[in-house]
Motif scaffolding. Structure first.
Motif, mmCIF file in Angstrom:
data_model
loop_
_atom_site.group_PDB
_atom_site.id
_atom_site.type_symbol
_atom_site.label_atom_id
_atom_site.label_comp_id
_atom_site.label_asym_id
_atom_site.label_seq_id
_atom_site.Cartn_x
_atom_site.Cartn_y
_atom_site.Cartn_z
ATOM 1 N N LEU A 375 -29.283 59.133 4.864
ATOM 2 C CA LEU A 375 -28.612 59.769 3.722
ATOM 3 C C LEU A 375 -27.307 59.060 3.389
ATOM 4 C CD1 LEU A 375 -29.045 63.595 4.434
ATOM 5 C CD2 LEU A 375 -30.040 62.283 2.567
ATOM 6 N N VAL A 376 -26.512 58.807 4.428
ATOM 7 C CA VAL A 376 -25.205 58.180 4.208
ATOM 8 C C VAL A 376 -25.391 56.759 3.669
ATOM 9 C CG1 VAL A 376 -23.133 57.353 5.375
ATOM 10 C CG2 VAL A 376 -24.052 59.598 5.925
ATOM 11 N N GLU A 377 -26.398 56.094 4.213
ATOM 12 C CA GLU A 377 -26.710 54.731 3.777
ATOM 13 C C GLU A 377 -27.041 54.727 2.264
ATOM 14 O OE1 GLU A 377 -26.412 51.145 4.632
ATOM 15 O OE2 GLU A 377 -26.109 52.589 6.250
ATOM 16 N N ASN A 378 -27.853 55.722 1.892
ATOM 17 C CA ASN A 378 -28.246 55.845 0.482
ATOM 18 C C ASN A 378 -27.026 56.065 -0.423
ATOM 19 O OD1 ASN A 378 -30.800 55.365 -0.209
ATOM 20 N ND2 ASN A 378 -31.506 57.482 -0.190
ATOM 21 N N ILE A 379 -26.158 56.962 0.045
ATOM 22 C CA ILE A 379 -24.974 57.274 -0.781
ATOM 23 C C ILE A 379 -24.097 56.023 -0.920
ATOM 24 C CG2 ILE A 379 -22.868 58.670 -0.914
ATOM 25 C CD1 ILE A 379 -24.463 60.825 0.663
ATOM 26 N N LEU A 380 -23.967 55.308 0.188
ATOM 27 C CA LEU A 380 -23.134 54.095 0.145
ATOM 28 C C LEU A 380 -23.714 53.053 -0.815
ATOM 29 C CD1 LEU A 380 -22.029 53.496 3.818
ATOM 30 C CD2 LEU A 380 -20.597 53.931 1.829
#
Ligand code: ADP
Length: 550
Positions: A375-380
């Motif tokens: 999820l965090v990777e996607n947001i970044l």
């Protein structure tokens, strides 16, 4: 509550107050101001034009006045004066009315030049009985003369130039008679009837003799070329028309009236100025109407206003989307975090009874932390793509083992709902950024599981198609309606059925996929799967033949 706190609250309140109506009001005011300015400009141009037209009309009046004075003087001084003097001389010396040929034969040069103005001669005696001699044979004229002359005797004594001009209309035709006293007590009157047709030539020469407007105005030009001039007889018929027909709007009319003893009384002159000469006669010329330009500008201003309002609305919609996004992100992050915390606490407090339970707790913590990373990777990635700072380092890699590895990595995330994976992987070397490819595949697999049914089969294939390589991920889910197949790639866009359902999602997964694929020089789209689900396709350009896997 502290002062600083209160100030902060006030500031926040001000920031939250909707500014769109305020901006719209300012834009509207600027449009109104533009309209007022346009109106002012049009009004100024209009009044400038009326002033210029007034000046041109004054010049037309000046020309008409000058023409009246000049034509009357010319016809009087070179026409009537010598004719009357010569006629008086004849009558006095011969004591009778000369015939027209006799009159011509005896005439000096000046009189001969004026003779074309004479139609007939007449002589009236007031002896008893009174008598009338007339060289013409128009009975109407004769009877009029016979009736008229008794009234003229007294008038003649007051005539300023020694002769009197009378302009009766006989049988619809205007006639002009010139009377003069042969002797001091006016017991004998002589005179002539004017040949009206001959006046045209005299009017023409009066027009041509010299400029009607002061030459200083013309700066070397012939002012008469700008003037249209017509002389009308008392019956309203044109007697003379200058070559420059008086068809201009800016005209002035003058009557001959008493000019040169009233010899052309009843006639009038209409003079007009060609508007094209305005630039010579009026400073700034005759301004053209600016209305079309002003209306055009007003239309452009309105268009800009509409565009600005549209832009404001878009900005507002985007702001709304962003704040929804933040809410969704928080929600998405909270679920795995809660799970991790819960199972971590269970382990910490030694609440697990068996090693299987312990293993399960650890698996869940592992799964949820992977999910969190994803999820965090996607947001970044999304935020990098949004700011245009997304960069990749693609290297030629064989797709088959890579894809197989990613699917294996993903398997633990899916096994709880019975999803099975089937791979059909063809070897092919493609320049890819490994991390990006992982992100792409995880997003597609995650969606396949999120939106597909339990126990479904998800097929992953890599294959060559027309010199390109394709990665296809097909699920057995509900599929994507044709009309939505392009829109789902847009940021924050979710199908209505999912936006309203409790399915988690931030609406950025596919946007990240498309951005990453585009950075590889490839394309991404969705098709109908063979069993009604969706089939997401990633197309990547193949490596050049000399590139080998590193
Ligand atoms: P989300 O976080 O909502 O999944 P995505 O950008 O990944 O955002 O997907 C956009 C939308 O496309 C989803 O909300 C869903 O409505 C639809 N969608 C994506 N993948 C699938 C799929 N495999 N099957 C059905 N619908 C899908």
């Amino acid at each position: 509550m502290s002062m600083a706190n209160r100030r902060d609250q006030k500031k926040e309140k001000q920031q939250r107050r909707p500014r769109a109506p305020f901006i719209a009001a300012m834009l509207l005011s600027s449009l109104v101001l533009t309209a007022v300015l346009a109106w002012q400009a049009q009004y100024a141009a209009h009044s400038h034009r009326s002033i210029a037209e007034g000046v041109l009309r004054d010049y037309a009046a000046l020309a008409a006045d000058e023409y009246v004075r000049r034509a009357a003087n010319q016809i009087g001084y070179y026409g009537y004066d010598p004719l009357i003097k010569s006629l008086m001389g004849h009558v006095q010396t011969l004591d009778r009315l000369p015939t027209l040929p006799g009159f011509r034969a005896e005439a000096d040069d000046r009189t001969r030049a004026a003779l074309e103005l004479v139609r007939d001669l007449f002589l009236v005696r007031f002896d008893s009985p009174a008598s009338l001699l007339y060289t013409g044979n128009d009975p109407e004229v004769k009877s009029w003369l016979a009736n008229d002359f008794p009234h003229r005797q007294a008038e003649l004594q007051k005539a300023s130039r020694g002769f009197l001009t009378v302009h009766p209309i006989l049988g619809d035709q205007p006639h002009t008679f010139i009377y003069a006293p042969v002797n001091g007590d006016a017991t004998t009157l002589a005179g002539f009837e004017l040949a009206t047709d001959a006046l045209e030539g005299w009017f023409q020469s009066a027009f041509q003799r010299a400029p009607l407007l002061p030459p200083s105005l013309a700066k070397g030009n012939d002012t008469n070329a700008w003037i249209g001039l017509t002389v009308y007889d008392p019956g309203g018929q044109p007697v003379f028309r200058s070559i420059h027909a008086p068809s201009y709007d800016l005209e002035a009319e003058r009557a001959f009236a008493d000019a040169y003893g009233g010899i052309l009384r009843g006639m009038r002159v209409v003079a007009s100025i060609n508007p094209e000469a305005a630039s010579h006669l009026v400073i700034g010329g005759l301004p053209r109407s600016r209305l079309p330009v002003l209306l055009g500008l007003l239309a452009v201003a309105s268009g800009l206003l509409a565009a600005a309002v549209l832009q404001i609305r878009r900005e507002r919609a985007l702001t709304q989307l962003r704040s929804d996004f933040v809410a969704r992100v928080s929600h998405e992050l909270r679920t795995p975090l809660t799970q991790i915390r819960m199972f971590a606490e269970t382990l910490l407090l030694n609440r697990v009874r068996t090693s299987t339970e312990q293993q399960r707790a650890l698996e869940i913590i592992d799964k949820e932390s992977r999910r969190l990373t994803h999820l965090v990777e996607n947001i970044l990635q999304f935020s990098r793509g949004d700011r245009g700072t997304l960069t990749l380092a693609p290297r030629p890699r064989n797709l088959a083992p890579l894809v197989s590895e990613f699917v294996e990595d993903f398997r633990p995330l899916a096994h709880h709902d019975g999803t099975r994976f089937k791979t059909r992987l063809e070897d092919m070397v493609v320049p890819v950024d490994e991390d990006a490819l992982r992100q792409i595949l995880l997003n597609l697999l995650d969606n396949a599981i999120k939106y597909g049914p339990k126990n479904q089969l998800v097929s992953i294939a890599t294959l060559r198609v027309n010199g390109t390589s394709q990665i296809r991920v097909e699920d057995q889910g509900p599929g994507i309606p044709e009309s939505e197949r392009e829109r789902i790639w847009h940021r924050f866009h979710r199908l209505e059925r999912d936006a309203l359902s409790p399915t988690d999602g931030m609406g950025i997964g596919l946007t990240v996929v498309r951005d990453l694929v585009a950075l590889h020089g490839g394309r991404s789209w969705v098709e109908s799967g063979s069993e009604g689900g969706s089939c997401f396709v990633i197309e990547l350009p193949m490596a050049a033949p000399e590139e080998r896997e590193l």
